[in-house]
Design a protein around this motif. Structure first.
Motif, PDB file in Angstrom:
ATOM      1  N   LEU A  41       4.557  -3.179   6.894  1.00  0.00           N
ATOM      2  CA  LEU A  41       5.133  -3.898   5.694  1.00  0.00           C
ATOM      3  C   LEU A  41       4.727  -4.060   4.351  1.00  0.00           C
ATOM      4  O   LEU A  41       5.361  -3.712   3.343  1.00  0.00           O
ATOM      5  N   GLY A  42       3.383  -3.982   4.596  1.00  0.00           N
ATOM      6  CA  GLY A  42       2.827  -4.288   3.187  1.00  0.00           C
ATOM      7  C   GLY A  42       2.992  -2.896   2.412  1.00  0.00           C
ATOM      8  O   GLY A  42       2.996  -2.759   1.428  1.00  0.00           O
ATOM      9  N   GLY A  43       2.598  -1.799   3.337  1.00  0.00           N
ATOM     10  CA  GLY A  43       2.659  -0.315   2.870  1.00  0.00           C
ATOM     11  C   GLY A  43       4.181  -0.075   2.173  1.00  0.00           C
ATOM     12  O   GLY A  43       4.128   0.360   0.796  1.00  0.00           O
ATOM     13  N   HIS A  44       5.163  -0.589   2.587  1.00  0.00           N
ATOM     14  CA  HIS A  44       6.431  -0.475   2.064  1.00  0.00           C
ATOM     15  C   HIS A  44       6.764  -1.172   0.847  1.00  0.00           C
ATOM     16  O   HIS A  44       7.269  -0.959  -0.221  1.00  0.00           O
ATOM     17  N   VAL A  45       5.894  -2.323   0.915  1.00  0.00           N
ATOM     18  CA  VAL A  45       6.243  -3.047  -0.452  1.00  0.00           C
ATOM     19  C   VAL A  45       5.448  -2.498  -1.532  1.00  0.00           C
ATOM     20  O   VAL A  45       6.073  -2.287  -2.587  1.00  0.00           O
ATOM     21  N   LEU A  46       4.300  -1.676  -1.252  1.00  0.00           N
ATOM     22  CA  LEU A  46       3.496  -0.983  -2.428  1.00  0.00           C
ATOM     23  C   LEU A  46       4.538   0.168  -2.744  1.00  0.00           C
ATOM     24  O   LEU A  46       4.542   0.716  -3.963  1.00  0.00           O
ATOM     25  N   VAL A  47       5.144   0.729  -1.752  1.00  0.00           N
ATOM     26  CA  VAL A  47       6.044   2.063  -2.036  1.00  0.00           C
ATOM     27  C   VAL A  47       7.077   1.738  -3.033  1.00  0.00           C
ATOM     28  O   VAL A  47       7.359   2.045  -4.033  1.00  0.00           O
ATOM     29  N   THR A  48       7.710   0.462  -2.826  1.00  0.00           N
ATOM     30  CA  THR A  48       8.996   0.089  -3.553  1.00  0.00           C
ATOM     31  C   THR A  48       8.255  -0.582  -4.999  1.00  0.00           C
ATOM     32  O   THR A  48       8.902   0.061  -6.062  1.00  0.00           O
TER      33      THR A  48
END
Length: 553
Positions: free
Chosen positions: A472-479
């Motif tokens: 989930l934290g990785g997807h925050v960084l992606v966005t």
């Protein structure tokens, strides 16, 4: 209205005084070459045909003597060998004596060529049928005999003499060896090696083709027979090594001939055929040795390409192009054999990046095609193993190994780098127009690069926490990274339409991801962080962008 001033009455419009009348039939083109009837009608054509046909029949007679003598019990083994040697030496000596008289030279060429071919075939029989000579001695004696005959052909400037010796021996030798065997290939390679001194001095493309094709065919057939053989004593390793040796020698022969014959249209085809045994040889040995054989073949072809690029030899363009394509194909085979599973994608993409950088510097379309081919294979490997789509959509069920995460991160970064280098190199080479004129390839490349970069960024979160929280934290960084990249593109593209459009498209993609994926998949603080981060970046982007637009007016 009447005819225009300066033209006779009744003349067609546009025909001026003194102009020749229009021709109903265009003039005939350059005369074609002599027809078969004209060639046969020339003085001496009949005697030439009779002499060479007689030589071919004599060769067949010698082969029948050596083979049928075993089946029917004619003469003794030693008598057969001695009789064949005496006949060959006698014909060669007679031809050399006849050549002293100009009127006899047509027949002298056929007689002498037949004599040398008979002696060579007699050595083949003495080595393979009767075993009077060890293999190494038979091959050495064959090299001396063939070399002497071909040097004599070069001295007499008679290409037909040389071609007759090579073709006659190559066609008849399989009958004496009992089929396609490693020793037959050895004799054919010896025959081809004997032509090298002549090809370095004479522009005889027919001789290069006659000498190069038989070893390629024999080696290919030998490898295919070894592949299908079930007997444990089948010499598969020997066949593989001879296949690579055949590739190396035929490449050297074709390169030497191409350096002397820049207009030899058949030499690129010979080079294509030379690659076949070397690549097939890799199917006879285990995986890692097979990769080594493919690398060796790649090295041979790469030397040809580098020799031309360095200016040591001036080779035809088509020949060099074939050498470059063959080296890339051999490298691809070696890569597929050596690297498997998750490691295949980064290796292919790394090779694509090297080819792309080389194309960027040299602006060569051939290297650019190689980079695109390796890049496409790397993309497919990434979608299957290195960085699959499911990796970006579902959190891991268990903690991924560190090596898996490192491979995924490297694959994503390499994928992004390959796309960027390919687009720039294609533009510099004149293959791809700028994004202003043809935006389709640029948008496709941007989507692939965005996929790779997103995978790499997501891996950062999994490296911090290899579980759902890290996902989930990785997807925050992606966005957030998509939004920041869109901001940079908009600011840099204030005066550049393609960058500006790309920034707006990426902004839309970030908003779509927020609504369609992040809102449904993320939870808790991750969802809040994604929306706050993207929202603040968009606010800053809108403020800054509006100020820049206002400053232009």
């Amino acid at each position: 209205m009447g005819a225009p001033m300066g033209a006779p009455m009744g003349a067609p419009m546009g025909q001026q005084w003194g102009a020749p009348p229009p021709q109903l039939f265009p003039p005939a083109g350059p005369p074609l070459g002599p027809t078969l009837w004209q060639r046969l009608s020339k003085d001496g054509a009949g005697s030439r045909i009779l002499a060479w046909v007689g030589g071919a029949v004599t060769l067949l007679g010698v082969v029948l003597l050596l083979v049928l003598a075993i089946q029917r019990g004619y003469l003794g083994p030693l008598s057969r060998v001695l009789l064949g040697a005496a006949l060959g030496v006698g014909l060669a000596g007679t031809g050399m004596r006849l050549h002293r008289t100009p009127a006899n030279r047509i027949g002298a060429l056929a007689v002498a060529a037949t004599g040398f071919a008979v002696v060579y075939l007699d050595l083949v029989a003495a080595t393979t049928l009767y075993h009077y000579l060890p293999s190494w001695l038979g091959l050495l004696a064959g090299l001396l005999v063939a070399g002497a005959g071909l040097l004599l052909a070069g001295r007499w400037d008679a290409e037909l003499f040389a071609v007759f010796v090579v073709v006659g021996c190559a066609v008849c030798a399989p009958v004496l060896t009992g089929g396609f065997k490693p020793l037959l290939l050895g004799f054919l390679l010896v025959l081809m090696t004997a032509t090298s001194p002549v090809l370095l001095r004479r522009r005889w493309p027919g001789l290069a083709l006659a000498a190069g094709v038989p070893p390629v065919v024999a080696s290919t057939v030998t490898i295919l027979v070894a592949r299908t053989a079930t007997h444990p004593d089948t010499p598969k390793t020997t066949a593989a090594m001879l296949g690579v040796a055949t590739t190396a020698l035929v490449i050297a022969l074709a390169t030497a001939a191409a350096a002397r014959q820049p207009d030899g249209d058949q030499l690129p085809g010979l080079l294509v055929g030379a690659v076949v045994p070397g690549l097939l040889a890799a199917t006879l040995v285990p995986r890692l040795p097979a990769a080594g054989l493919a690398i060796v073949v790649c090295g041979f072809l790469l030397v040809v390409w580098l020799v031309d690029r360095s200016g040591l030899l001036e080779l035809p363009r088509r020949f060099v192009t074939v050498a470059g394509a063959g080296s890339a194909l051999a490298l691809f085979q070696a890569t597929m054999l050596a690297a498997q599973g998750r490691g295949l994608a980064p290796v292919l993409l790394g090779e694509a990046l090297l080819f792309g950088l080389l194309a960027w510097r040299s602006r060569g379309t051939g290297v650019l095609v190689a980079s695109a081919g390796f890049g496409l294979a790397g993309l497919l490997a990434a979608l299957v193993h290195g960085l699959p789509i499911v990796y970006l959509l579902q959190p891991p069920r268990y903690a991924p190994p560190l090596g898996t995460l490192a491979t995924a991160a490297g694959t994503g970064l390499l994928l992004t780098a390959v796309v960027a280098v390919l687009l720039v190199a294609a533009t510099k080479a004149g293959v791809l127009p700028g994004p202003d004129h043809q935006p389709g390839p640029w948008l496709t490349g941007a989507a692939i690069g965005l996929y790779g970069a997103s995978g790499a960024v997501l891996t950062v979160g999994l490296l911090i926490a290899p579980d759902r929280a890290g996902f989930l934290g990785g997807h925050v960084l992606v966005t957030i990274s998509w939004t920041v990249t869109a901001l940079v593109l908009l600011l840099r593209g204030i005066d550049h339409l393609p960058l500006r459009v790309t920034g707006l498209v990426l902004t839309g993609a970030a908003l779509a991801k927020l609504v369609l994926f992040d809102l449904a998949s993320l939870d808790g603080l991750a969802r809040v962080a994604a929306f706050l981060g993207a929202g603040l970046v968009l606010l800053a982007a809108g403020t800054r962008y509006a100020r820049l637009v206002a400053g232009r007016h």
